[in-house]
Design a protein around this motif. Structure first.
Motif, short mmCIF file in Angstrom:
data_model
loop_
_atom_site.label_atom_id
_atom_site.label_comp_id
_atom_site.label_asym_id
_atom_site.label_seq_id
_atom_site.Cartn_x
_atom_site.Cartn_y
_atom_site.Cartn_z
N ASN A 116 0.87 -1.21 -0.14
CA ASN A 116 0.19 0.00 0.16
C ASN A 116 0.58 1.35 0.11
N ASP A 117 2.21 1.14 -0.26
CA ASP A 117 3.20 2.24 0.05
C ASP A 117 3.58 2.45 -1.43
N PRO A 118 3.27 3.64 -2.11
CA PRO A 118 3.95 4.11 -3.29
C PRO A 118 5.50 4.39 -3.19
N SER A 119 6.06 4.59 -1.95
CA SER A 119 7.54 4.98 -1.67
C SER A 119 8.47 3.69 -1.65
N VAL A 120 7.86 2.73 -1.66
CA VAL A 120 8.89 1.35 -1.54
C VAL A 120 9.92 1.44 -2.22
N ILE A 164 4.08 13.26 16.69
CA ILE A 164 4.46 12.04 16.19
C ILE A 164 5.08 12.44 14.90
N THR A 165 6.24 11.78 14.44
CA THR A 165 6.81 12.46 13.40
C THR A 165 6.29 11.73 11.96
N THR A 166 6.23 12.73 10.95
CA THR A 166 6.09 12.25 9.51
C THR A 166 7.19 11.20 9.23
N CYS A 167 6.74 10.43 8.40
CA CYS A 167 7.91 9.58 7.79
C CYS A 167 8.29 9.96 6.27
N TYR A 168 9.41 9.86 6.13
CA TYR A 168 10.12 10.61 5.05
C TYR A 168 10.84 9.64 4.28
N ALA A 169 11.26 9.93 2.86
CA ALA A 169 12.17 8.95 2.15
C ALA A 169 12.89 9.79 1.19
N GLU A 170 13.97 9.38 0.62
CA GLU A 170 14.72 9.78 -0.49
C GLU A 170 14.27 9.67 -1.88
N ASP A 171 14.08 10.59 -2.86
CA ASP A 171 13.77 10.40 -3.95
C ASP A 171 14.74 10.85 -5.05
N ALA A 172 15.21 10.34 -6.04
CA ALA A 172 16.16 10.60 -6.96
C ALA A 172 15.49 10.12 -8.29
N PRO A 232 4.41 8.97 4.00
CA PRO A 232 3.63 8.94 5.48
C PRO A 232 3.28 7.49 6.03
N ILE A 233 3.28 6.37 5.24
CA ILE A 233 2.74 5.06 5.52
C ILE A 233 3.84 4.48 6.37
N TRP A 234 3.40 4.13 7.66
CA TRP A 234 4.36 3.31 8.37
C TRP A 234 4.37 1.83 8.17
#
Length: 477
Positions: free
Chosen positions: A134-138, A231-239, A250-252
């Motif tokens: 369910n997480d597009p940031s995988v 509560i922190t927001t979740c972040y990811a690196e995108d290149a 935001p998905i934990w």
């Protein structure tokens, strides 16, 4: 005043490091003899809203959770309900591997010290599959090379044990002889806690560790926080467009069958309370969480991880860290890089929590402790003399090494110099003897070892606390 000046020096260095790695938010705290003496929040828990970080801001802690699982096991041993040297199959008869003779020798102690001989497997990714699907940031998670469709979700301990039973592998060595980090072993410690206590693993941890320690903002799932919003927001690196940027993701990720291996959420304030177990011989706020003897066992160097560094029970042990003992553990998962450090002989405890994967939380902790203890901020407790390795050995060592956890590294040499490739980047390395090299990763040092068989042929690398078999090696995984 000296400590204050030094902490200012740390904040300059810490700010440089957090900017270099584009960390959206970082929480750093230090306590002395159980009293919080320092907290600094770099950045934000929510960048878009510019929400600040406080000692009560919730972050994921990932594998720091492993020490909680060991505290639970030690409590159950104190209660006479199990012994750490009991065979695992005494409590989990469903746990099976192809080597039945070795199976009978694998103990709870081997699980706690990552020395069961189990190789790295893909099971953690399948345990997280429902949230990952369910997480597009995988695709933004660093170093993940697993076929997401290769297996269905692993939701229960039973499914995890069935998965392990179906795998074709040889143990890395006789139980107790080889260290290789095993999330599977730690997940099954949770199953043992359930079997022995009659409670769910999570409920046991709440009742016997979190509540008596006074850890009011620590839970396994975000849903349990209710209307608590610090509560922190979740972040990811995108290149994806060729330019590195940090995005909200935001998905934990969750994994019910693997929560004992790394899915607790907590705060800097709560973790400093928890660290008192190891600083104060098992007592937190007047409550005895563990006996002094159990704490001693947890912080004993049971098996070597790297030269000068060992694993206890759910904790890394460095006997000589600037002349004192360091007890620590880090964590890494989506939107999480974390570090818990204790200098029990100095009465010092510290924690670093961040909201981005793949960043040097441990180095930030080192910088903060250096400053707090009056050393040069960038000081290191280890130094190495470079070894001139022969071209013949380099040629033997070069090649690809991959673990079934989805991590891959390659060792090659360019213009006569060895280079380690990992996660689409080249890491400079220096050999310090014929089989040991130092990798300079994310402003930190990692020690790695070439693994050779009885005839001296390389079959793998011990790197990042795991054994990576060489591609084409006779050592199956």
């Amino acid at each position: 005043m000296k400590a204050e000046v030094n902490m200012k020096a740390f904040e300059e260095a810490g700010n440089e490091l957090t900017e270099k790695y584009m960390i959206p938010g970082t929480s750093i705290a230090i306590a002395q003899d159980g009293e919080a003496v320092y907290h600094k929040g770099f950045g934000f828990r929510d960048v878009e809203e510019a929400l600040p970080i406080t000692p009560d801001t919730v972050f994921g802690i990932a594998s720091i959770t492993k020490s909680f699982s060991c505290v639970a096991i030690m409590q159950l041993q104190e209660a006479g309900k199990l012994g750490v040297h009991d065979p695992v199959i005494k409590y989990l008869p469903e746990f099976k591997i192809k080597d039945e003779e070795a199976l009978n020798k694998i103990t709870i102690h081997h699980f706690m010290t990552h020395s069961s001989g189990l190789p790295p497997m893909s099971s953690l990714m399948y345990a997280m599959k429902r949230s990952m699907d369910n997480d597009p940031s995988v695709p933004n998670y660093p170093g993940l090379e697993i076929d997401q469709d290769g297996h269905g979700p692993i939701d229960t301990y039973g499914e995890l044990m069935q998965y392990i039973a179906n795998q074709e592998f040889e143990l890395l060595g006789t139980p107790g002889t080889q260290f290789s980090y095993s999330n599977d072993a730690y997940a099954l410690l949770g199953a043992i806690v359930e079997q022995v206590s009659g409670q769910s693993y999570e409920q046991y941890v709440y009742d016997h560790i979190l509540a008596p320690c006074g850890m009011e903002n620590s839970f396994f799932t975000i849903g349990e926080y209710g209307d608590y919003d610090n509560i922190t927001t979740c972040y990811a690196e995108d290149a994806s467009d060729g330019t590195k940027r940090i995005i909200s993701a935001p998905i934990w990720w969750d994994a019910p069958s693997m929560r004992a291996a790394g899915f607790l959420k907590s705060t800097a304030k709560d973790l400093l309370k928890y660290a008192e177990i190891f600083r104060n011989a098992g007592i937190v706020n007047g409550n005895r969480i563990l006996s002094a003897e159990s704490v001693k066992e947890m912080t004993k160097p049971h098996i070597q991880v790297q030269p000068g560094r060992y694993y206890g029970y759910g904790l890394m042990i460095t006997p000589d860290y600037f002349g004192t003992k360091l007890v620590e553990h880090g964590g890494a998962l989506k939107a999480i890089s974390s570090q818990l450090s204790i200098l029990p002989e100095k009465g010092v405890t510290g924690v670093v929590l961040t909201n981005l994967a793949g960043v040097p939380a441990a180095r930030l902790m080192q910088l903060a402790l250096n400053a707090y203890e009056g050393r040069e901020v960038g000081a290191s407790h280890i130094s190495f003399k470079e070894y001139e390795i022969s071209q013949v050995l380099l040629e033997q060592y070069q090649g690809e090494y991959q673990s079934n956890e989805g991590m891959k590294v390659a060792l090659e040499f360019r213009e006569g110099k060895p280079v380690l490739s990992s996660q689409n980047s080249d890491i400079p390395i220096s050999f310090v003897d014929e089989r040991t090299f130092v990798a300079h990763v994310n402003d930190s040092i990692e020690i790695a070892e070439i693994l050779v068989d009885e005839s001296g042929q390389p079959y793998g690398i011990s790197y990042h606390f795991r054994q990576f078999p060489k591609a084409g090696s006779k050592q199956p995984v």
